[in-house]
Design an enzyme around this catalytic site. Structure first.
Site, PDB file in Angstrom:
ATOM      1  CG  HIS A  19     -11.235  -6.251  12.072  1.00 57.97           C
ATOM      2  ND1 HIS A  19     -12.024  -5.339  12.729  1.00 57.97           N
ATOM      3  CD2 HIS A  19     -10.576  -5.549  11.115  1.00 57.97           C
ATOM      4  CE1 HIS A  19     -11.858  -4.135  12.196  1.00 57.97           C
ATOM      5  NE2 HIS A  19     -10.991  -4.245  11.208  1.00 57.97           N
ATOM      6  CE  LYS A 163     -11.086   1.866   6.580  1.00 58.36           C
ATOM      7  NZ  LYS A 163      -9.675   2.145   6.216  1.00 58.36           N
ATOM      8  CE  LYS A 165     -11.190  -2.345   7.046  1.00 56.65           C
ATOM      9  NZ  LYS A 165     -10.117  -2.109   6.065  1.00 56.65           N
ATOM     10  CG  ASP A 194     -11.148  -0.138   3.117  1.00 57.64           C
ATOM     11  OD1 ASP A 194     -11.033  -0.339   1.889  1.00 57.64           O
ATOM     12  OD2 ASP A 194     -10.209  -0.297   3.922  1.00 57.64           O
ATOM     13  CD  GLU A 220      -9.342   2.732   2.891  1.00 60.68           C
ATOM     14  OE1 GLU A 220     -10.074   3.259   3.766  1.00 60.68           O
ATOM     15  OE2 GLU A 220      -8.281   2.150   3.154  1.00 60.68           O
ATOM     16  CG  ASP A 245      -5.171   1.308   1.969  1.00 59.87           C
ATOM     17  OD1 ASP A 245      -3.944   1.525   2.039  1.00 59.87           O
ATOM     18  OD2 ASP A 245      -5.767   0.640   2.829  1.00 59.87           O
ATOM     19  CE  LYS A 269      -3.585   0.901   5.596  1.00 59.43           C
ATOM     20  NZ  LYS A 269      -4.208  -0.238   4.906  1.00 59.43           N
ATOM     21  CD  GLU A 323      -7.695   2.611   8.893  1.00 55.47           C
ATOM     22  OE1 GLU A 323      -8.753   2.967   8.364  1.00 55.47           O
ATOM     23  OE2 GLU A 323      -7.049   1.614   8.530  1.00 55.47           O
TER      24      GLU A 323
END
Ligand code: MG
Length: 368
Positions: A19, A163, A165, A194, A220, A245, A269, A323
């Site tokens: 990721h 989303k 990245k 993001d 984001e 965030d 979160k 998410e």
């Protein structure tokens, strides 16, 4: 409901594919699980997921473990688990910062209370305002071809939100990724970006303007967590909504962002905000400032995901979905039954407590 025992279990679970984000390429998620038992044998669970060390914030699974074992568990034993708010206050007095550690403990308290009363945690938060929460899938794959293929496969499975990245690559490369993805998924699928703090002010402006033709829902955390003024300035200069965030962890952060204006969405979160109560407070600030919310994740198992979901079901301003895809990206899980997904959404959990049962034998497979 006297607390008799608090234990921390550290574990590592690989992800199904690397990721790639602006700050790290994740191969496995590190976890600190909290097992809290009362004197009459009721067990509650909490979880802190960390992205391969202290990369997203200062905390790691190891620091969470030490903080709980040395500075929280010893005084918590013997206390009444029913007092979530007084215990939260005391925890905040005894432990500065370390929100992931405090959140994992608070999660276990909520789980115990829900189980003791036989109700899901969302009932204790005022009841759920939605049946399910729309799910965003994060595209963070090394190759652009693989990314397009992954997006197509997810659309075929019913995913309607992605989303992307960004900021691990030059702006031109990220813009080309978004162009190809928009072309692949068509006009009706939601795309968001993001940057995970990866741009400076000038680069963020350049990137967001270049991305405007692709109809993003929001961008984001374009700039560093500390640059709240920069984020407000950027938000005023572009047409795409901007979401905070990493800049928005505490309710003080949320209030400061609301006062600066510009930013219109806050990412919630549980772990960055030290638990459910801190997160619900941020949602209320968003509500009172005319902002809306989104529920992010740190790639939790079904346990942590269930806790985030309880909040997402009850927090009214969560209009951008979530998410909570951790269980779909992780190689393994720790609950008897995983959280359920259908038609691009995560379904409500109505069982007692967090709504999932930890399988200690499965957890052992991943424990250190
Ligand atoms: Mg984020």
């Amino acid at each position: 409901m006297r607390i008799a025992d608090v234990r921390v279990i550290l574990a590592d679970i690989p992800v199904k594919r690397p990721h790639k984000m602006s700050f790290t390429t994740l191969e496995r998620v590190n976890f600190a699980f909290v097992r809290m038992e009362t004197s009459d044998g009721l067990v509650g669970w909490g979880e802190a997921a960390c992205l391969g060390g202290p990369t997203w914030s200062e905390e790691s699974a190891e620091s969470v473990g030490v903080t709980i074992e040395r500075y929280i568990a010893p005084w918590l034993v013997g206390r009444d688990a029913a007092g979530i708010e007084p215990l939260r206050q005391e925890m905040a007095r005894r432990v500065q910062g370390n929100p992931f550690a405090r959140a994992a403990v608070e999660m276990a308290l909520w789980d115990l209370n829900g189980k003791a009363l036989g109700v899901p945690v969302h009932r204790l938060l005022g009841g759920r305002v939605r049946e399910n929460v729309e799910l965003s899938w994060s595209l963070a794959v090394e190759s652009s071809e693989a990314e397009v293929a992954e997006a197509r496969a997810k659309v075929a499975l019913g995913h309607r939100i992605f989303k992307i990245k960004t900021a691990a690559h030059p702006v031109a490369h990220d813009v080309e990724r978004v162009r190809r993805l928009r072309e692949a998924v068509g006009p009706d699928v939601s795309l968001r970006v993001d940057a995970n703090q990866g741009w400076d002010r000038a680069t963020a402006l350049q990137a967001i303007r270049a991305l405007e033709p692709y109809r993003l829902d929001f961008v984001e955390q374009p700039v560093a967590r500390w640059d709240r003024e920069g984020m407000a300035e950027i938000a005023r200069a572009v047409t795409v909504p901007i979401m905070a965030d990493e800049s928005c962890c505490s309710l003080h952060d949320a209030l400061a962002i609301a006062r600066l204006g510009g930013v219109s969405i806050l990412a919630l979160k549980l772990t960055k905000s030290a638990g459910i109560l801190g997160t619900m407070a941020i949602a209320r600030i968003a509500e009172s400032a005319g902002m809306s919310c989104y529920v992010g994740c740190m790639i939790e198992t079904s346990l942590g995901t269930a806790a985030y979901l309880q909040m997402a079901l009850a927090a009214t301003p969560v209009t951008w979905g979530c998410e909570l895809f951790g269980p779909l990206l992780l190689e393994g899980d720790v609950t008897r039954t995983p959280v359920q997904y259908r038609d691009g959404a995560i379904l409500a959990l109505d069982g007692p407590g967090l709504g999932v049962e930890v399988d200690e034998a499965r957890l052992k497979e991943w424990a250190r």
